[in-house]
Design a protein around this motif. Structure first.
Motif, mmCIF file in Angstrom:
data_model
loop_
_atom_site.group_PDB
_atom_site.id
_atom_site.type_symbol
_atom_site.label_atom_id
_atom_site.label_comp_id
_atom_site.label_asym_id
_atom_site.label_seq_id
_atom_site.Cartn_x
_atom_site.Cartn_y
_atom_site.Cartn_z
ATOM 1 N N TRP A 1 0.836 -1.203 0.000
ATOM 2 C CA TRP A 1 0.000 0.000 0.000
ATOM 3 C C TRP A 1 0.870 1.251 0.000
ATOM 4 O O TRP A 1 0.579 2.219 -0.712
ATOM 5 C CB TRP A 1 -0.919 0.008 1.238
ATOM 6 N N ALA B 1 3.951 1.383 -1.098
ATOM 7 C CA ALA B 1 4.611 1.447 -2.412
ATOM 8 C C ALA B 1 3.655 2.051 -3.446
ATOM 9 O O ALA B 1 4.040 2.918 -4.233
ATOM 10 C CB ALA B 1 5.045 0.049 -2.851
ATOM 11 N N GLY B 2 2.383 1.596 -3.406
ATOM 12 C CA GLY B 2 1.375 2.113 -4.339
ATOM 13 C C GLY B 2 1.168 3.604 -4.168
ATOM 14 O O GLY B 2 1.122 4.355 -5.147
ATOM 15 N N ALA B 3 1.087 4.028 -2.905
ATOM 16 C CA ALA B 3 0.891 5.457 -2.632
ATOM 17 C C ALA B 3 2.098 6.251 -3.125
ATOM 18 O O ALA B 3 1.952 7.314 -3.736
ATOM 19 C CB ALA B 3 0.679 5.673 -1.136
ATOM 20 N N PHE C 1 4.236 5.414 -5.528
ATOM 21 C CA PHE C 1 4.162 5.418 -6.998
ATOM 22 C C PHE C 1 3.253 6.535 -7.481
ATOM 23 O O PHE C 1 3.618 7.373 -8.297
ATOM 24 C CB PHE C 1 3.474 4.119 -7.447
ATOM 25 N N ALA C 2 2.008 6.467 -6.962
ATOM 26 C CA ALA C 2 0.968 7.365 -7.462
ATOM 27 C C ALA C 2 1.313 8.818 -7.165
ATOM 28 O O ALA C 2 1.190 9.679 -8.034
ATOM 29 C CB ALA C 2 -0.371 6.993 -6.835
ATOM 30 N N HIS D 1 3.963 10.075 -9.432
ATOM 31 C CA HIS D 1 3.428 10.294 -10.784
ATOM 32 C C HIS D 1 2.580 11.556 -10.849
ATOM 33 O O HIS D 1 2.653 12.317 -11.808
ATOM 34 C CB HIS D 1 2.589 9.084 -11.233
ATOM 35 N N ILE D 2 1.771 11.766 -9.799
ATOM 36 C CA ILE D 2 0.909 12.959 -9.784
ATOM 37 C C ILE D 2 1.763 14.228 -9.738
ATOM 38 O O ILE D 2 1.530 15.183 -10.471
ATOM 39 C CB ILE D 2 -0.084 12.903 -8.582
ATOM 40 N N THR E 1 4.902 14.548 -10.710
ATOM 41 C CA THR E 1 5.622 14.709 -11.986
ATOM 42 C C THR E 1 4.690 15.262 -13.059
ATOM 43 O O THR E 1 5.042 16.184 -13.786
ATOM 44 C CB THR E 1 6.203 13.350 -12.440
ATOM 45 N N SER E 2 3.483 14.669 -13.137
ATOM 46 C CA SER E 2 2.587 15.072 -14.227
ATOM 47 C C SER E 2 2.016 16.476 -14.036
ATOM 48 O O SER E 2 1.535 17.074 -14.974
ATOM 49 C CB SER E 2 1.454 14.062 -14.392
ATOM 50 N N ILE F 1 9.341 2.443 -10.301
ATOM 51 C CA ILE F 1 8.776 1.429 -11.196
ATOM 52 C C ILE F 1 9.827 0.357 -11.531
ATOM 53 O O ILE F 1 9.533 -0.835 -11.611
ATOM 54 C CB ILE F 1 8.160 2.100 -12.459
#
Lengths: 421, 74
Positions: B16, B18-20, B22-23, B26-27, B29-30, B54
């Motif tokens: 969880w 790791a997922g957070a 990651f997300a 990404h948020i 960066t984007s 990743i």
């Protein structure tokens, strides 16, 4: 896009990624994460974009329940976007005879490729599939938008039947777009094909499809296609089609391919193809083209493809187009190579001479390189993949064009690259 | 005993987190990357964190199985 919608989509992204990583395939969740950086000047202005895409699938075979989340966060032309492409629940009932989808999902028909916020119901009987749909149509980036408040329709598709050596199926559809006024379309389609060689000289395959718009009394997207298997390795195709491209973005090949036009066009085409041996294929085609913009004329194509047993594909294509005020001659070269179990690469080149009223005599040289690599971890290909594409077009009388794309993605739970697009 | 239970809970939390991670990377960066906006890199490192995460996840999964090519390693 409102700030609230953007924040909501980002929250969905966060939840989706957390679910994907923590649950993985064991809970029926599969998906893909992809980051793409692109830089180009092909839209007459140089721009860069950065995109993060998430595709998430859930499937419970026992309960017949599936769901899909697909969203993109991007920065393009200084804009900060988080766009929800798909979010729907799908329930199969009565041994998959009935299926209902609810949410935002993609549809493809003669209106093009679009998203629909609404509901779709499909019923499969012994000889027929019926689908009903209703909702608000939306736009998908780079594709033509549908200008309507609501869209609903019904489609009937027959399952294949065999009549005198031919496998046949047909479909019939009705669709209504509502805004200030309304627009009704009727779709027709019919296909027949046979593997039986004793049918010669009858065509081995025939297909026809068209749409009729009631309000304007116009036919659109008319297609009549025939395939004749003359000998074991010889094929003749005679086609007639009218279309308007759904996407404004052209690929490297499309922008040189002079038969692609922005706007309506009609073409009558005859193409002959023969396999010299199992590795070499020759083809030639002649077209009569009528365009909404640019007048009418003729085009001729001669092409050869050579495959080697070592995974090398080599293709050369020469094309000549002559329209009323336009003359285009092109020579294409493609080399595609499978470099290993996890690496594929290729190079495309084109030389083109254009004689156009607005541009004058323009000569172009274009080169594109691409590399796809399933990244190795511990000496084995992993679910991590890497793509690189770069192209440059040198023009004598127009601005030079370039495009560079770099992407890195990871597939969770066995979802393969491309499967989710 | 208590330590073992904490460790077990910690293991459950890792994906969880790791997922957070990651997300969130990404948020960030984007939405904050200066390359598409200004055409230059401000060396914030957001993309490096996102990409490193990743790649690290791919190495971790390959090491612990669940990869689509696992049958080849048998």
């Amino acid at each position: 896009m409102t700030t609230k919608a953007r924040e909501f989509n980002r929250a969905l992204y966060l939840t989706g990624v957390m679910l994907l990583i923590s649950a993985d395939a064991q809970a029926g969740l599969t998906g893909q994460l992809e980051a793409t950086l692109e830089s180009n000047n092909s839209q007459f202005d140089s721009e860069s974009s950065l995109e993060e895409r998430l595709d998430l699938f859930y499937q419970n075979v026992d309960d017949g329940l599936s769901a899909n989340l697909s969203l993109v966060m991007a920065q393009q032309s200084g804009n900060d976007e988080a766009e929800l492409y798909q979010l729907y629940l799908q329930q199969d009932m009565n041994d998959s005879a009935d299926q209902i989808s609810l949410g935002r999902f993609f549809r493809a028909d003669t209106l093009g490729y679009y998203s629909l916020d609404g509901v779709q119901y499909r019923h499969r009987a012994d000889k027929l599939i019926m689908s009903l749909y209703a909702g608000v149509p939306g736009r998908i980036e780079a594709f033509r938008s549908i200008d309507a408040d609501t869209l609903y329709g019904v489609n009937l598709q027959t399952l294949p039947v065999y009549i005198i050596d031919y496998e046949m199926d047909a479909n019939l559809g009705w669709q209504r777009l509502e805004q200030d006024s309304h627009e009704q379309r009727y779709h027709f389609g019919w296909r027949a094909n046979s593997d039986n060689e004793t049918n010669r000289p009858l065509p081995a395959a025939v297909s026809m499809s068209a749409s009729y718009v009631e309000e304007s009394s116009q036919w659109e997207a008319v297609q009549i296609k025939t395939r004749w298997d003359l000998e074991e390795d010889d094929t003749l195709r005679i086609d007639y089609e009218t279309y308007e491209p759904a996407s404004n973005e052209l690929s490297f090949r499309d922008q040189f391919y002079s038969l692609y036009a922005r706007g309506n066009q009609t073409q009558f085409k005859a193409a002959y193809q023969f396999d010299y041996d199992y590795q070499q294929t020759w083809s030639m085609a002649a077209r009569r083209v009528n365009r909404e913009y640019g007048g009418s004329g003729y085009a001729g194509v001669l092409a050869v493809e050579q495959r080697s047993s070592k995974g090398l594909l080599f293709a050369v294509k020469a094309e000549q187009l002559k329209l009323q005020s336009e003359r285009v001659a092109s020579l294409f070269l493609d080399v595609d190579k499978t470099l290993g179990p996890s690496v594929r690469g290729g190079v495309s080149g084109v030389i083109q001479q254009q004689q156009k009223q607005l541009v004058g005599d323009n000569r172009s040289l274009g080169i594109e390189l691409y590399l796809e690599h399933m990244v190795s971890v511990n000496a084995l290909p992993s679910d991590l993949h890497f793509n690189f594409t770069a192209s440059h077009i040198w023009n004598s009388r127009l601005e030079d064009e370039y495009r560079m794309l770099l992407s890195l993605g990871y597939s969770f739970g066995g979802a393969k690259q491309g499967m989710l697009q | 005993m208590k330590q073992k239970s904490l460790l077990k809970h910690g293991e459950k939390l890792v994906p969880w987190l790791a997922g957070a991670g990651f997300a969130v990377s990404h948020i960030i960066t984007s939405s904050n990357c200066t390359i598409p906006k200004q055409g230059r890199c401000s060396t914030c490192g957001g993309c490096v964190v996102g990409l490193a995460a990743i790649v690290a996840w791919a190495v971790h999964k390959k090491k612990h199985g669940n990869g689509i090519y696992d049958d080849q390693s048998a």
